[in-house]
Design a protein around this motif. Structure first.
Motif, short mmCIF file in Angstrom:
data_model
loop_
_atom_site.label_atom_id
_atom_site.label_comp_id
_atom_site.label_asym_id
_atom_site.label_seq_id
_atom_site.Cartn_x
_atom_site.Cartn_y
_atom_site.Cartn_z
N SER A 95 -2.39 2.43 -9.05
CA SER A 95 -2.04 0.92 -9.09
C SER A 95 -1.05 0.44 -10.15
CB SER A 95 -2.93 -0.15 -8.79
OG SER A 95 -3.47 0.36 -7.58
N ILE A 136 -3.73 -6.39 0.28
CA ILE A 136 -4.32 -4.82 0.66
C ILE A 136 -5.36 -4.97 -0.34
CG2 ILE A 136 -3.77 -2.45 -0.01
CD1 ILE A 136 -2.35 -3.48 2.69
N GLU A 137 -5.48 -5.59 -1.61
CA GLU A 137 -6.58 -5.51 -2.29
C GLU A 137 -7.99 -5.91 -1.66
OE1 GLU A 137 -8.81 -4.98 -5.73
OE2 GLU A 137 -6.83 -4.45 -5.41
N LEU A 146 0.56 -1.26 0.01
CA LEU A 146 -0.22 -0.01 0.14
C LEU A 146 0.92 1.29 0.06
CD1 LEU A 146 -2.79 1.39 0.24
CD2 LEU A 146 -2.55 1.35 2.59
N ILE A 168 -2.34 0.20 -4.95
CA ILE A 168 -2.54 -1.36 -4.32
C ILE A 168 -1.81 -2.25 -5.07
CG2 ILE A 168 -4.26 -2.95 -3.70
CD1 ILE A 168 -6.24 -0.68 -3.12
N LYS A 217 -8.84 -3.15 0.96
CA LYS A 217 -8.99 -1.85 0.61
C LYS A 217 -10.26 -1.06 1.03
CE LYS A 217 -10.85 -2.12 -4.14
NZ LYS A 217 -10.33 -1.92 -5.76
N ILE A 227 -9.76 2.77 2.43
CA ILE A 227 -10.13 3.92 1.78
C ILE A 227 -11.21 4.53 2.80
CG2 ILE A 227 -11.58 4.60 0.02
CD1 ILE A 227 -10.35 2.56 -1.70
N LEU A 257 -3.32 6.46 -4.69
CA LEU A 257 -3.30 5.49 -3.86
C LEU A 257 -2.70 4.44 -4.89
CD1 LEU A 257 -5.70 4.17 -1.32
CD2 LEU A 257 -5.44 2.55 -3.07
N ASP A 290 -6.84 6.06 -7.89
CA ASP A 290 -5.93 4.83 -7.94
C ASP A 290 -4.89 4.84 -9.18
OD1 ASP A 290 -5.37 2.19 -8.10
OD2 ASP A 290 -7.05 1.39 -8.75
N SER A 322 -5.49 -2.87 -12.19
CA SER A 322 -6.58 -2.38 -11.17
C SER A 322 -7.30 -1.28 -12.14
CB SER A 322 -5.89 -1.35 -10.51
OG SER A 322 -5.22 -0.02 -11.19
#
Length: 396
Positions: free
Chosen positions: A156, A132-133, A114, A127, A136, A140, A125, A154, A169
């Motif tokens: 990622s 973490i996914e 993260l 991920i 999330k 958040i 952010l 996002d 993502s």
């Protein structure tokens, strides 16, 4: 919770609280945990060692989170880690000169995979792990409650997610509103327009915040070349502190365009500034052919060594880049050179620069060692988190 059994004799790194456990150290799982599940790691005798995220598609089979068996890893655990990480950056953000920094730095903040960066009222952010996914939503929600950002975007990285068996993502907005084309932030009293949606990585390289300020103190009255300038961090700081001229080079048209806008934002327009969109290596050779010389050169290239297997090739690339830069410096000139490759330690980097100096027929003094700032902390048990290193060299 499913137990994962460690092979006999593989306990040392776990007991030293290193957060990574590679797949070759795992004996078996007592069940079929899904990727991203929190599992209980035990030794060959069944003794508890740690809790961690499990992933059988990654070389890092477990990313360890907690070594106290009595602590439950639940939503409150994740919320507390987020709160602690953000609180530790309060001195940076309350100083009045800066409203952008890294709020959460993966393993360093006990949240592996993260990354959260703050850009004024917006958050970027990333991920990068399945664990973490899976969590999330609570992360958040906690970010929203603590910071009330206008939006969370996002960013990622797709290639990193692939190593975890994650798909690309969804990108875009995770909460709140879409950021404007350029979000204005402050760093060291300078204003930057940050393109969160289309910019590199999370949008801005806040890991060079301290180094930009430190180097700028050496640029007053000097002719400066800023290579891999991106959106102008070293350029703006040098212009602000009175550099005689600055030439900025980057291969990205978007970066050069944003750099020009940042110069206007700060009222630093000058006929003594030139921005060049070009491959840096080619441009350095062109400068050499034209007999162009500089007093200060900044080299802040992308990651040449993403892994140890790429280190030899990366060392050759770093050596060649620094060699040609040394040839473009006036006698006694300064070279500020960086590596953001975690696989390249500072001693290896010094050796590469020594080879570059030898090939260039130059003598080099190391006069300052750059590092990553306090919002990119390094855990004592996870030295791999120390990725950014740099040297200020006097070239004789």
């Amino acid at each position: 919770m499913i137990d994962v059994v460690l092979k006999k004799g593989k306990e040392k790194a776990v007991l030293q609280r290193h957060p990574w456990l590679f797949s070759g150290a795992v004996e078996r799982a007592k069940g079929k945990p899904a990727n991203g599940d929190i599992v209980r790691l035990v030794d060959a005798t069944g003794k508890f060692l740690a809790y961690g995220f499990y992933n059988n598609q990654s070389r890092v089979a477990l990313r360890l989170l907690e070594w106290n068996e009595g602590i439950e890893i639940n939503d409150d655990w994740f919320r507390q880690k987020v709160r602690t990480a953000i609180a530790s950056r309060s001195n940076i953000l309350h100083a009045g000169q800066t409203d952008t920094c890294r709020l959460i730095f993966s393993e360093a903040d006990y949240l592996p995979g993260l990354i959260v960066d703050k850009y004024a009222d917006h958050l970027s952010l990333q991920i990068l792990t399945s664990g973490i996914e899976n969590n999330k939503a609570v992360i958040i929600d906690e970010l929203q409650q603590l910071l009330q950002p206008k939006g969370i975007f996002d960013k990622s990285d797709a290639s990193s997610r692939e190593h975890e068996g994650l798909g690309a993502s969804s990108g875009g907005i995770l909460a709140g509103e879409h950021p404007p084309e350029l979000v204005q932030v402050k760093e060291n009293g300078l204003t930057y327009g940050i393109n969160i949606a289309e910019g590199q990585k999370s949008g801005f390289y806040c890991d060079q915040r301290d180094n930009r300020r430190i180097l700028a103190e050496h640029t007053a009255g000097k002719k400066v070349l800023d290579c891999f300038c991106y959106t102008g961090g070293f350029t703006l700081n040098s212009l602000k502190l009175g550099a005689a001229s600055v030439t900025s080079v980057d291969s990205s048209a978007l970066a050069i365009d944003t750099l020009q806008k940042n110069i206007v934002l700060n009222g630093l327009q000058s006929p003594q500034h030139q921005a060049i969109q070009s491959d840096v290596n080619k441009q350095l050779r062109k400068f050499k052919e034209e007999g162009e010389m500089f007093d200060v050169i900044v080299l802040d290239p992308p990651k040449y060594a993403p892994s140890r297997s790429a280190l030899d090739r990366a060392s050759r690339a770093y050596k060649d880049l620094n060699r040609i830069a040394m040839l473009l410096l006036n006698k006694g000139g300064l070279l500020a050179t960086f590596s953001c490759s975690g696989a390249m330690d500072i001693n290896t980097f010094k050796q590469v620069l020594a080879w570059a100096a030898l090939d260039a027929g130059k003598e080099v003094q190391f006069i300052y060692q750059f590092c990553q700032p306090e919002d990119h902390p390094v855990r004592a048990s996870f030295p791999e988190g120390e990725y950014l290193k740099g040297l200020l060299c006097r070239v004789l």
